[in-house]
Motif scaffolding. Structure first.
Motif, PDB file in Angstrom:
ATOM      1  N   MET A   1       0.825  -1.188   0.000  1.00  0.00           N
ATOM      2  CA  MET A   1       0.000   0.000   0.000  1.00  0.00           C
ATOM      3  C   MET A   1       0.872   1.256   0.000  1.00  0.00           C
ATOM      4  O   MET A   1       1.042   1.932   1.011  1.00  0.00           O
ATOM      5  CB  MET A   1      -0.923   0.026   1.226  1.00  0.00           C
ATOM      6  CG  MET A   1      -1.984  -1.051   1.223  1.00  0.00           C
ATOM      7  SD  MET A   1      -3.026  -1.001   2.687  1.00  0.00           S
ATOM      8  CE  MET A   1      -3.831   0.590   2.435  1.00  0.00           C
ATOM      9  N   PRO A   2       1.480   1.626  -1.129  1.00  0.00           N
ATOM     10  CA  PRO A   2       2.317   2.810  -1.180  1.00  0.00           C
ATOM     11  C   PRO A   2       1.488   4.063  -0.950  1.00  0.00           C
ATOM     12  O   PRO A   2       0.349   4.165  -1.371  1.00  0.00           O
ATOM     13  CB  PRO A   2       2.897   2.783  -2.600  1.00  0.00           C
ATOM     14  CG  PRO A   2       1.939   1.944  -3.378  1.00  0.00           C
ATOM     15  CD  PRO A   2       1.414   0.929  -2.432  1.00  0.00           C
ATOM     16  N   ASP A   3       2.087   5.024  -0.266  1.00  0.00           N
ATOM     17  CA  ASP A   3       1.375   6.258   0.070  1.00  0.00           C
ATOM     18  C   ASP A   3       1.575   7.291  -1.032  1.00  0.00           C
ATOM     19  O   ASP A   3       2.274   8.283  -0.864  1.00  0.00           O
ATOM     20  CB  ASP A   3       1.876   6.801   1.411  1.00  0.00           C
ATOM     21  CG  ASP A   3       1.441   5.917   2.561  1.00  0.00           C
ATOM     22  OD1 ASP A   3       0.394   5.284   2.424  1.00  0.00           O
ATOM     23  OD2 ASP A   3       2.146   5.861   3.578  1.00  0.00           O
TER      24      ASP A   3
ATOM     25  N   SER B   1      -3.530   4.627   5.207  1.00  0.00           N
ATOM     26  CA  SER B   1      -2.701   5.408   6.124  1.00  0.00           C
ATOM     27  C   SER B   1      -3.430   6.650   6.610  1.00  0.00           C
ATOM     28  O   SER B   1      -3.320   7.043   7.777  1.00  0.00           O
ATOM     29  CB  SER B   1      -1.397   5.821   5.431  1.00  0.00           C
ATOM     30  OG  SER B   1      -0.547   4.710   5.255  1.00  0.00           O
ATOM     31  N   LEU B   2      -4.181   7.275   5.706  1.00  0.00           N
ATOM     32  CA  LEU B   2      -4.930   8.475   6.083  1.00  0.00           C
ATOM     33  C   LEU B   2      -5.970   8.148   7.153  1.00  0.00           C
ATOM     34  O   LEU B   2      -6.107   8.864   8.156  1.00  0.00           O
ATOM     35  CB  LEU B   2      -5.603   9.075   4.855  1.00  0.00           C
ATOM     36  CG  LEU B   2      -6.424  10.345   5.090  1.00  0.00           C
ATOM     37  CD1 LEU B   2      -5.522  11.497   5.521  1.00  0.00           C
ATOM     38  CD2 LEU B   2      -7.191  10.726   3.830  1.00  0.00           C
TER      39      LEU B   2
ATOM     40  N   ALA C   1       0.490  -1.839   9.156  1.00  0.00           N
ATOM     41  CA  ALA C   1       0.695  -1.889  10.602  1.00  0.00           C
ATOM     42  C   ALA C   1       2.174  -1.706  10.945  1.00  0.00           C
ATOM     43  O   ALA C   1       2.519  -0.938  11.861  1.00  0.00           O
ATOM     44  CB  ALA C   1       0.176  -3.214  11.152  1.00  0.00           C
ATOM     45  N   ARG C   2       3.058  -2.365  10.230  1.00  0.00           N
ATOM     46  CA  ARG C   2       4.491  -2.236  10.498  1.00  0.00           C
ATOM     47  C   ARG C   2       4.962  -0.806  10.279  1.00  0.00           C
ATOM     48  O   ARG C   2       5.728  -0.255  11.080  1.00  0.00           O
ATOM     49  CB  ARG C   2       5.287  -3.199   9.605  1.00  0.00           C
ATOM     50  CG  ARG C   2       5.200  -4.661  10.018  1.00  0.00           C
ATOM     51  CD  ARG C   2       6.269  -5.465   9.301  1.00  0.00           C
ATOM     52  NE  ARG C   2       6.119  -5.396   7.841  1.00  0.00           N
ATOM     53  CZ  ARG C   2       5.397  -6.239   7.127  1.00  0.00           C
ATOM     54  NH1 ARG C   2       4.738  -7.215   7.725  1.00  0.00           N
ATOM     55  NH2 ARG C   2       5.328  -6.126   5.818  1.00  0.00           N
ATOM     56  N   ARG C   3       4.509  -0.197   9.184  1.00  0.00           N
ATOM     57  CA  ARG C   3       4.955   1.166   8.880  1.00  0.00           C
ATOM     58  C   ARG C   3       4.540   2.152   9.962  1.00  0.00           C
ATOM     59  O   ARG C   3       5.253   3.120  10.227  1.00  0.00           O
ATOM     60  CB  ARG C   3       4.381   1.622   7.535  1.00  0.00           C
ATOM     61  CG  ARG C   3       5.008   0.989   6.317  1.00  0.00           C
ATOM     62  CD  ARG C   3       4.778   1.833   5.069  1.00  0.00           C
ATOM     63  NE  ARG C   3       3.369   2.100   4.831  1.00  0.00           N
ATOM     64  CZ  ARG C   3       2.560   1.290   4.143  1.00  0.00           C
ATOM     65  NH1 ARG C   3       3.039   0.152   3.659  1.00  0.00           N
ATOM     66  NH2 ARG C   3       1.297   1.598   3.940  1.00  0.00           N
TER      67      ARG C   3
END
Length: 309
Positions: free
Chosen positions: A1-3, A97-98, A127-129
């Motif tokens: 899931m790249p931001d 992420s948002l 979750a890790r990020r």
């Protein structure tokens, strides 16, 4: 899931104490799209019920796309783990992420726990990020029913009788049993009369599928197995055994009673959820032929404030 960057016209999520019928319907449609893409259950039953519950049971975060459709949803509950969901067509753009960031703001300095259903790699990576760690696993298991997968015979202790739940008569006794059986469970043991009534109001509720095991002489409720049927699929919904009655084989007995009920109802399979650290329950279900399907994981972030990790 790249931001990656979001499309023009997409703003921050709306934070609401309750949802209108239209908004709840839009989230339910989002859940259906995610279920079709991923399989399984994208939101827990409690979170689905909270979509149409009175204000105060949860905080709802709605994320609208450039066309106004709901493309992301998160729920910050009164108790238990939060949940978030992104439209399958909109993933990989940082929306998860948002939503997580806004959940963290609602949590403030308190620890935040968020469920990831089905063990999706993207959820684990998110979750890790953001500095979360796995603290709980809920296994989804399934077994076939019917002539191809015959059940063991049902054997009850001589001093135990089984009957179906009677609406208007058994609610208080069942809630007391549930509280005793799940005294240490973070969600199940806290059920109230309102929680029970909400499920009795659901289209799938059938009192004939809520089986009670009672002391044949005194009528005291010892154990129960609440089964659930939706779309032809059967579920071992809630199995409760009074701690004072453990060691008498009642768990196996009521589970089998419920499975025979589902089999007689024509269900092709039975499914259940079980805590991964509940060794006794896992042994019982494995011996009855339930095999691991997927797992839901609860991720928790520590007491550091928003933005940490």
């Amino acid at each position: 899931m790249p931001d990656t960057a979001r499309a023009p016209g997409e703003g921050p999520p709306s934070s609401l104490p309750d949802l209108t019928d239209e908004q709840a319907g839009a989230v339910e449609a989002l859940v259906s799209r995610a279920a079709a893409a991923d399989g399984g259950h994208p939101l827990s039953e409690a979170s689905l019920l909270a979509l149409r519950a009175p204000a105060g049971s949860a905080r709802h975060l709605l994320l609208a796309g450039s066309g106004g459709a709901v493309v992301g949803y998160a729920q910050f509950p009164r108790e238990g783990g939060a949940e978030l969901l992104v439209d399958p067509a909109e993933r990989g753009r940082g929306l998860g992420s948002l939503l997580a960031e806004h959940l963290e703001r609602l949590a403030g300095t308190e620890p935040l726990a968020v469920w990831a259903h089905g063990g999706a790699p993207a959820a684990a990576a998110l979750a890790r990020r953001r500095g979360y760690r796995a603290v709980r696993e809920l296994q989804h298991r399934r077994r076939p029913l019917g002539t191809a997968a015959p059940l063991p015979p049902l054997e009850l202790p001589d001093d135990v009788a089984v009957r179906a739940f009677e609406v208007g008569r058994d609610e208080a006794a069942w809630l007391e049993l549930n509280a005793r059986a799940f005294a240490d469970h973070p969600e199940q043991g806290r059920w109230t009369a309102a929680d029970l009534a909400a499920r009795q109001a659901e289209p799938w509720f059938d009192p004939a599928g809520l089986l009670l095991a009672l002391d044949a002489q005194h009528g005291r409720l010892l154990a129960s197995h609440w089964t659930k049927v939706e779309g032809g699929a059967g579920e071992v919904y809630v199995v409760a055994v009074d701690p004072a009655a453990q060691g008498r084989g009642l768990g196996r007995a009521v589970v089998l009673a419920g499975l025979h009920h589902l089999d007689a109802a024509g269900c092709s399979s039975a499914e259940l959820y079980v805590e991964a650290d509940n060794a006794a329950a896992l042994r019982l279900y494995e011996r009855l032929g339930f095999e691991l399907d997927t797992a839901d994981v609860l991720y928790q972030r520590g007491t550091a404030g928003p933005g940490a990790g």
